[in-house]
Design a protein around this motif. Sequence first.
Motif, PDB file in Angstrom:
ATOM      1  N   TYR A  53      41.163  41.661  38.374  1.00  0.00           N
ATOM      2  CA  TYR A  53      42.451  41.823  37.826  1.00  0.00           C
ATOM      3  C   TYR A  53      43.112  40.693  37.816  1.00  0.00           C
ATOM      4  O   TYR A  53      43.280  39.942  38.817  1.00  0.00           O
ATOM      5  CB  TYR A  53      43.232  43.109  38.547  1.00  0.00           C
ATOM      6  CG  TYR A  53      42.584  44.430  38.377  1.00  0.00           C
ATOM      7  CD1 TYR A  53      43.149  45.353  37.459  1.00  0.00           C
ATOM      8  CD2 TYR A  53      42.032  44.599  39.484  1.00  0.00           C
ATOM      9  CE1 TYR A  53      42.380  46.547  37.449  1.00  0.00           C
ATOM     10  CE2 TYR A  53      41.154  46.094  39.161  1.00  0.00           C
ATOM     11  CZ  TYR A  53      41.523  46.996  38.104  1.00  0.00           C
ATOM     12  OH  TYR A  53      40.969  48.148  37.972  1.00  0.00           O
ATOM     13  N   LEU A 106      38.105  47.283  29.979  1.00  0.00           N
ATOM     14  CA  LEU A 106      38.077  46.013  30.515  1.00  0.00           C
ATOM     15  C   LEU A 106      38.291  45.124  29.054  1.00  0.00           C
ATOM     16  O   LEU A 106      37.766  45.568  27.975  1.00  0.00           O
ATOM     17  CB  LEU A 106      36.878  45.810  31.215  1.00  0.00           C
ATOM     18  CG  LEU A 106      36.840  46.356  32.389  1.00  0.00           C
ATOM     19  CD1 LEU A 106      35.431  45.966  33.212  1.00  0.00           C
ATOM     20  CD2 LEU A 106      37.657  46.418  33.478  1.00  0.00           C
ATOM     21  N   PRO A 108      38.604  50.811  35.352  1.00  0.00           N
ATOM     22  CA  PRO A 108      37.953  50.753  33.947  1.00  0.00           C
ATOM     23  C   PRO A 108      37.484  52.140  33.468  1.00  0.00           C
ATOM     24  O   PRO A 108      36.975  52.918  34.122  1.00  0.00           O
ATOM     25  CB  PRO A 108      36.618  49.889  34.297  1.00  0.00           C
ATOM     26  CG  PRO A 108      36.479  50.086  35.748  1.00  0.00           C
ATOM     27  CD  PRO A 108      37.708  50.292  36.447  1.00  0.00           C
ATOM     28  N   ALA A 136      35.660  45.804  38.644  1.00  0.00           N
ATOM     29  CA  ALA A 136      36.637  45.196  37.620  1.00  0.00           C
ATOM     30  C   ALA A 136      37.476  44.044  38.349  1.00  0.00           C
ATOM     31  O   ALA A 136      37.384  43.902  39.510  1.00  0.00           O
ATOM     32  CB  ALA A 136      37.763  46.238  37.385  1.00  0.00           C
ATOM     33  N   TYR A 194      38.194  41.774  32.863  1.00  0.00           N
ATOM     34  CA  TYR A 194      39.579  41.882  33.664  1.00  0.00           C
ATOM     35  C   TYR A 194      40.091  43.375  33.108  1.00  0.00           C
ATOM     36  O   TYR A 194      40.202  43.541  31.870  1.00  0.00           O
ATOM     37  CB  TYR A 194      40.469  40.965  33.174  1.00  0.00           C
ATOM     38  CG  TYR A 194      40.002  39.776  34.188  1.00  0.00           C
ATOM     39  CD1 TYR A 194      40.615  39.476  35.428  1.00  0.00           C
ATOM     40  CD2 TYR A 194      39.365  38.771  33.332  1.00  0.00           C
ATOM     41  CE1 TYR A 194      40.106  38.350  35.976  1.00  0.00           C
ATOM     42  CE2 TYR A 194      39.089  37.419  34.096  1.00  0.00           C
ATOM     43  CZ  TYR A 194      39.540  37.304  35.424  1.00  0.00           C
ATOM     44  OH  TYR A 194      39.278  36.301  36.131  1.00  0.00           O
ATOM     45  N   GLY A 195      40.517  44.036  34.094  1.00  0.00           N
ATOM     46  CA  GLY A 195      41.186  45.204  33.880  1.00  0.00           C
ATOM     47  C   GLY A 195      42.963  45.309  33.567  1.00  0.00           C
ATOM     48  O   GLY A 195      43.262  44.240  33.864  1.00  0.00           O
TER      49      GLY A 195
END
Length: 355
Positions: free
Chosen positions: A310, A40, A352, A308, A45-46
């Motif tokens: 996105y 991450l 992640p 996570a 954020y992934g």
Amino acid sequence: MRYSKLIAAVLLMLFVSGCSLFGGGKPGVGEEVPQATAPLDEEGYGKVELLVAVSGGELEAPAGVAVSSEGDVYVSDDARQVVLRFPQGDLKADPISIGSEGSSLGQFIHPRDLALDDSGNLYVLDDGNSRVQFIPADGGTSRQFGRRDDFVSYFSLQDGYDEPLSALAVDQEGNVYVGVSGANYDITSNAIIKFSPQGERLWEVRSMLEGDIDILPFTWPDAMVVDDDGTLYITHGANGVGKIFVLPQKDGQPDKEGAYQFGLIGKGPGELMHTPGGIALTQDDDVLVADTYNNRLQLFTKDGTLKAMYRLKGSPTAEFDQPTAVSVAPDGSVYVVDKGNKRVLQLRLLPPSEG
């Protein structure tokens, strides 16, 4: 000659044993293929891989999306009053058009959410006609769940509001679940209704944020999915409230004792704004939510723990603009209706990595 025969024999043994002279041959039987992961970023954020982005052409106002077990992708178009089927999930191919504008069976007015059962039958939330349409995979006769008269109590004609159907899910047994939104956010009734495969109304759970509450307070249920155990995961919210309502069933009836919610109001990690417009279950049995008004996707465990987030920052396309419907394909990729950009995206969301 003697050496060439020896080399040939060694190569044959390596081939039969499944080995590779270059290392990294195919995994053996029962051996798991490692899943790609990515760390991450500093904001949690992934990594997102953009596979396809499609807009324009056949798509005027994409609304719902669903993927069959065979990988066919269905997209409803709220402006053209049709459902488009993209065989094998090829969004760049010419789609097959299903339906037309109207109120007869096989026609739609504002088709929105879509669902598919295990047999590949298609269910369409035909909001303008206040019904769910069942379109069989074998090309047989369509039929419907519900009718306009069944939902009149949710209309507000003085506000010009007569399209209250807002969410759709179908379970393994062919039971149909419909979310119904009241006209005025927290001061009018909202509901989740279950229909049998034959169209009989089995139960109805009603709620509002201010007033009568059957189980837990919820309003504007906007997306819904059901797992193999019959547990419903429902996005809802209005006036800033954004939550995931989890409703288990026991013997086919709502399990009030087991119901719970998760999600806080806000823009931070794990927080939701207003009404999340999409929800799906991943192959790892996690809950993927389209956090529509924060312009991102969020991945939770079923108990509400954030895994996570996105977004499309840094990808070769515009950022999300109100992502709504989401669906997970058999290959693990994710299809997203990016409402504000009037497009459909196919993405790969990397889980992640640990540590």
